[in-house]
Design a protein around this motif. Structure first.
Motif, PDB file in Angstrom:
ATOM      1  N   SER A   1     -38.019  58.571 157.219  1.00  0.00           N
ATOM      2  CA  SER A   1     -38.174  57.174 157.615  1.00  0.00           C
ATOM      3  C   SER A   1     -36.870  56.393 157.500  1.00  0.00           C
ATOM      4  O   SER A   1     -36.742  55.315 158.045  1.00  0.00           O
ATOM      5  N   PHE A   2     -35.903  56.937 156.757  1.00  0.00           N
ATOM      6  CA  PHE A   2     -34.675  56.215 156.479  1.00  0.00           C
ATOM      7  C   PHE A   2     -33.526  56.758 157.307  1.00  0.00           C
ATOM      8  O   PHE A   2     -33.475  57.928 157.642  1.00  0.00           O
TER       9      PHE A   2
ATOM     10  N   LEU B   1     -33.745  57.657 148.211  1.00  0.00           N
ATOM     11  CA  LEU B   1     -33.439  56.936 149.455  1.00  0.00           C
ATOM     12  C   LEU B   1     -34.280  55.675 149.567  1.00  0.00           C
ATOM     13  O   LEU B   1     -33.799  54.627 150.007  1.00  0.00           O
ATOM     14  N   TYR B   2     -35.544  55.771 149.160  1.00  0.00           N
ATOM     15  CA  TYR B   2     -36.451  54.616 149.141  1.00  0.00           C
ATOM     16  C   TYR B   2     -35.906  53.549 148.196  1.00  0.00           C
ATOM     17  O   TYR B   2     -35.869  52.364 148.534  1.00  0.00           O
TER      18      TYR B   2
ATOM     19  N   GLY C   1     -40.792  67.090 143.384  1.00  0.00           N
ATOM     20  CA  GLY C   1     -40.287  66.038 142.525  1.00  0.00           C
ATOM     21  C   GLY C   1     -39.888  64.816 143.331  1.00  0.00           C
ATOM     22  O   GLY C   1     -39.958  64.797 144.564  1.00  0.00           O
ATOM     23  N   ALA C   2     -39.442  63.797 142.628  1.00  0.00           N
ATOM     24  CA  ALA C   2     -39.091  62.535 143.284  1.00  0.00           C
ATOM     25  C   ALA C   2     -37.902  62.696 144.232  1.00  0.00           C
ATOM     26  O   ALA C   2     -37.885  62.115 145.311  1.00  0.00           O
ATOM     27  N   LYS C   3     -36.932  63.516 143.853  1.00  0.00           N
ATOM     28  CA  LYS C   3     -35.771  63.703 144.730  1.00  0.00           C
ATOM     29  C   LYS C   3     -36.159  64.476 145.981  1.00  0.00           C
ATOM     30  O   LYS C   3     -35.673  64.172 147.076  1.00  0.00           O
ATOM     31  N   THR C   4     -37.042  65.444 145.851  1.00  0.00           N
ATOM     32  CA  THR C   4     -37.453  66.259 146.985  1.00  0.00           C
ATOM     33  C   THR C   4     -38.133  65.424 148.059  1.00  0.00           C
ATOM     34  O   THR C   4     -37.909  65.652 149.252  1.00  0.00           O
TER      35      THR C   4
END
Length: 167
Positions: free
Chosen positions: A30-31, A65-66, A57-60
């Motif tokens: 989306s980014f 980026l969010y 995980g959060a990075k995956t």
């Protein structure tokens, strides 16, 4: 309860309730491809907060980026600067304590630095960690992966049956 912290927390809750349209059911595609100077550092930090297990995980999923987008689009210039200062302090603490960049540290060393931030007596460090952790959790729980795999999210719940006889 401290009135100032209550007002800050209330403003954070109210501020996140008025999120831009891109912030709902997002995925890492989306980014735009543009990344800031702290993308790698932020990726390592969110991965330390929500590490990869049997689920991504959060990075995956692209939480870093969010968070970069939220900081850029939804925070005042002063808050953006405070957030960037917090990241720089974290990076310098990693170099000071372990002589390595934060992304190169072991997970135990990363968690140790983050725990020091969380338990810090300096209000700006403590506030930075709370904001960072809150943004990480918010980004993970509003991601397309989490909503579709863990919450059984449907874009338009319920159905409209227009051709039903009325009695």
């Amino acid at each position: 309860m401290n009135r100032r912290s209550a007002l800050k927390n209330l403003s954070l809750v109210l501020g996140t309730s008025a999120l831009p349209s891109w912030a709902y059911q997002w995925n890492q595609h989306s980014f735009a491809a543009s990344q800031g100077p702290n993308t790698e550092l932020l990726g390592a930090v969110v991965n330390a907060i929500i590490p990869e297990t049997d689920s991504p995980g959060a990075k995956t999923i692209g939480a870093h980026l969010y968070i970069e987008r939220m900081v850029k689009d939804c925070m005042s210039k002063e808050d953006q600067q405070a957030f960037q200062n917090g990241l720089q302090k974290l990076a310098s603490a990693a170099m000071k304590n372990y002589q390595k960049a934060f992304p190169m540290l072991s997970s135990q060393e990363q968690i140790s630095l983050l725990t020091n931030l969380q338990n810090s007596t300096l209000p700006e460090e403590n506030q930075f960690f709370k904001r960072l952790k809150g943004l990480t959790v918010a980004s993970y729980t509003s991601s397309e992966y989490f909503l579709t795999q863990h919450r059984n999210y449907t874009m338009a719940p319920g159905f409209y049956h227009g051709c039903v006889p009325v009695q």
